[in-house]
Enzyme design. Structure first.
Site, PDB file in Angstrom:
ATOM      1  N   GLY A 163      -4.749  51.920  92.438  1.00  0.00           N
ATOM      2  CA  GLY A 163      -4.763  53.227  91.801  1.00  0.00           C
ATOM      3  C   GLY A 163      -6.103  53.951  91.861  1.00  0.00           C
ATOM      4  O   GLY A 163      -6.197  55.101  91.437  1.00  0.00           O
ATOM      5  N   ALA A 164      -7.136  53.304  92.425  1.00  0.00           N
ATOM      6  CA  ALA A 164      -8.456  53.965  92.476  1.00  0.00           C
ATOM      7  C   ALA A 164      -8.386  55.245  93.308  1.00  0.00           C
ATOM      8  O   ALA A 164      -8.915  56.288  92.915  1.00  0.00           O
ATOM      9  CB  ALA A 164      -9.506  53.021  93.045  1.00  0.00           C
ATOM     10  N   GLY A 165      -7.697  55.143  94.443  1.00  0.00           N
ATOM     11  CA  GLY A 165      -7.561  56.315  95.306  1.00  0.00           C
ATOM     12  C   GLY A 165      -6.788  57.431  94.616  1.00  0.00           C
ATOM     13  O   GLY A 165      -7.135  58.614  94.736  1.00  0.00           O
ATOM     14  N   ASP A 166      -5.757  57.071  93.879  1.00  0.00           N
ATOM     15  CA  ASP A 166      -4.946  58.078  93.180  1.00  0.00           C
ATOM     16  C   ASP A 166      -5.739  58.716  92.030  1.00  0.00           C
ATOM     17  O   ASP A 166      -5.637  59.920  91.791  1.00  0.00           O
ATOM     18  CB  ASP A 166      -3.663  57.437  92.629  1.00  0.00           C
TER      19      ASP A 166
HETATM   20  P1  ATP Z   1      -6.158  52.464  96.649  1.00  0.00           P
HETATM   21  O1  ATP Z   1      -5.233  52.579  97.812  1.00  0.00           O
HETATM   22  O2  ATP Z   1      -6.596  51.054  96.335  1.00  0.00           O
HETATM   23  O3  ATP Z   1      -5.715  53.197  95.431  1.00  0.00           O
HETATM   24  P2  ATP Z   1      -8.016  53.976  98.334  1.00  0.00           P
HETATM   25  O4  ATP Z   1      -8.253  53.021  99.451  1.00  0.00           O
HETATM   26  O5  ATP Z   1      -7.184  55.160  98.544  1.00  0.00           O
HETATM   27  O6  ATP Z   1      -7.515  53.167  97.038  1.00  0.00           O
HETATM   28  P3  ATP Z   1     -10.725  53.641  97.499  1.00  0.00           P
HETATM   29  O7  ATP Z   1     -11.680  54.015  98.556  1.00  0.00           O
HETATM   30  O8  ATP Z   1     -10.477  52.211  97.245  1.00  0.00           O
HETATM   31  O9  ATP Z   1      -9.382  54.461  97.756  1.00  0.00           O
HETATM   32  O10 ATP Z   1     -11.194  54.243  96.099  1.00  0.00           O
HETATM   33  C1  ATP Z   1     -11.218  55.624  95.821  1.00  0.00           C
HETATM   34  C2  ATP Z   1     -12.500  55.979  95.140  1.00  0.00           C
HETATM   35  O11 ATP Z   1     -12.634  55.228  93.912  1.00  0.00           O
HETATM   36  C3  ATP Z   1     -13.733  55.646  95.954  1.00  0.00           C
HETATM   37  O12 ATP Z   1     -14.056  56.735  96.795  1.00  0.00           O
HETATM   38  C4  ATP Z   1     -14.769  55.422  94.869  1.00  0.00           C
HETATM   39  O13 ATP Z   1     -15.292  56.621  94.420  1.00  0.00           O
HETATM   40  C5  ATP Z   1     -13.972  54.806  93.735  1.00  0.00           C
HETATM   41  N1  ATP Z   1     -14.033  53.334  93.785  1.00  0.00           N
HETATM   42  C6  ATP Z   1     -13.096  52.495  94.298  1.00  0.00           C
HETATM   43  N2  ATP Z   1     -13.481  51.204  94.178  1.00  0.00           N
HETATM   44  C7  ATP Z   1     -14.685  51.223  93.567  1.00  0.00           C
HETATM   45  C8  ATP Z   1     -15.618  50.212  93.133  1.00  0.00           C
HETATM   46  N3  ATP Z   1     -15.401  48.898  93.319  1.00  0.00           N
HETATM   47  N4  ATP Z   1     -16.765  50.618  92.520  1.00  0.00           N
HETATM   48  C9  ATP Z   1     -17.019  51.915  92.334  1.00  0.00           C
HETATM   49  N5  ATP Z   1     -16.194  52.902  92.714  1.00  0.00           N
HETATM   50  C10 ATP Z   1     -15.037  52.586  93.313  1.00  0.00           C
END
Ligand code: ATP
Length: 319
Positions: free
Chosen positions: A256-259
């Site tokens: 959910g980080a990306g969302d």
């Molecule tokens: P997911 O598919 O797991 O929801 P994603 O691959 O679309 O994620 P990520 O790059 O993992 O997206 O995370 C989105 C944003 O969240 C990153 O650009 C960053 O700002 C923040 N983020 C994610 N993981 C971390 C972390 N371990 N520490 C700090 N910030 C993070």
């Protein structure tokens, strides 16, 4: 107008009760509501914004549970429809000890895939300041046509289109078809966000150098983002580009980080659309989005981890 309408799938992820096991090894599973577009809508609402989710659920216990979760979180569910003949989608998902994600989907077909263009809440789509979507809703008819129609309606009414492909290779018949269909609507977006994995999948090049990212740029884009996990993200706008580091946190589960990142960024953009043309404002918005993404990784699950605005500001102040 601040309304963010997010279109696509909402489903239940079943995640192992213990970390680092394969699906076969998992002793038991917890149900975790998810679906990237639904997560984005809830992320916006948790931050105090106006958000709606558009999609189809099964007329079953899980479908009604998911609609209730939208409402409890302040998300408008007036564009949610129910299918009496199909189940709400399920996905069993685990992060194995070797770092690989393992998925098993139950969609044969699930209700979300059966949304038709006739079932769209056109009135709501026309009120959107931003219309956000992924690519899972492009995989199969009739949902694919409903998705394309919804984009058209929102765009004609003046919405910004926001696209996070959220690649799930296992759901597509082949890698080639995934790439072709994901790119088939590429040119229509105003804002696009990809992960490193998606960048490599779409360009065929394992690098986040500017010349590689620019292969995905289109002259009609307003913003292209590449998220880099704990490294934050890179951004490309018409007249400027740069990168913004994220915040240091104790990462537990990145689901959910990306969302959360997308929801926070869209919230900032509807509050001040001029952020797309002003590098300083855009960097402020991205900082906020990075902080929102970072917070989401501290706790298990996607929806329970999505922060309020105060929580995001607190992380930014204490950094
Ligand atoms: P997911 O598919 O797991 O929801 P994603 O691959 O679309 O994620 P990520 O790059 O993992 O997206 O995370 C989105 C944003 O969240 C990153 O650009 C960053 O700002 C923040 N983020 C994610 N993981 C971390 C972390 N371990 N520490 C700090 N910030 C993070």
């Amino acid at each position: 107008n601040e309304l963010v309408v997010s279109f696509g799938e909402m489903l239940i992820d079943f995640v192992p009760t213990v970390a680092g096991v394969s699906l076969a090894e998992a002793p038991a599973f917890l149900k975790a509501p998810g679906g990237a577009p639904a997560n984005v809508a809830i992320a916006v609402a948790r931050l105090g914004g106006a958000a709606a989710f558009a999609g189809k659920l099964g007329d079953d216990e899980f479908g009604r549970m998911l609609a209730a979760i939208l409402r409890e979180n302040g998300v408008d569910d007036s564009a949610v429809v129910f299918d009496a003949g199909a189940r709400t989608a399920l996905a069993f998902v685990t992060l194995r000890a070797d770092g690989e994600r393992e998925f098993m989907f139950y969609r044969n077909p699930s209700a979300d895939m059966l949304l038709t263009a006739d079932e769209l809440n056109v009135g709501l789509l026309k009120r959107a300041a931003v219309f956000h979507y992924g690519s899972i809703s492009l995989i199969a008819e009739p949902c694919r046509s409903a998705h394309l129609r919804a984009m058209e309606v929102a765009k004609e009414a003046g919405a910004l289109l926001s696209y996070d492909p959220n690649l799930r290779e296992a759901l597509w018949p082949s890698r080639e078809e995934a790439r072709a269909k994901i790119l088939s609507i590429w040119d229509q977006a105003d804002i696009v966000k990809v992960s490193e994995v998606e960048l490599e999948f779409l360009t065929g090049i394992d690098s986040v150098e500017d010349d590689v990212v620019m292969k995905l740029w289109r002259p009609t884009f307003k913003l292209l983002l590449v998220t880099l996990g704990d490294q934050g993200c890179k951004y490309y706008a018409r007249d400027f580009r740069g990168s913004v580091p994220s915040y240091k946190v104790q990462q537990v589960d990145t689901t959910g980080a990306g969302d959360a990142f997308v929801g926070a960024l869209l919230r900032k953009i509807v509050l001040d659309p001029s952020s797309l043309q002003d590098q300083k404002k855009l960097e402020e918005a991205i900082k906020f989005a990075n902080a929102c993404g970072a917070i989401t990784t501290i706790k298990k699950g996607a929806i329970p981890s999505l922060p309020t605005e105060i929580e995001v500001l607190r992380l930014m102040e204490n950094a």
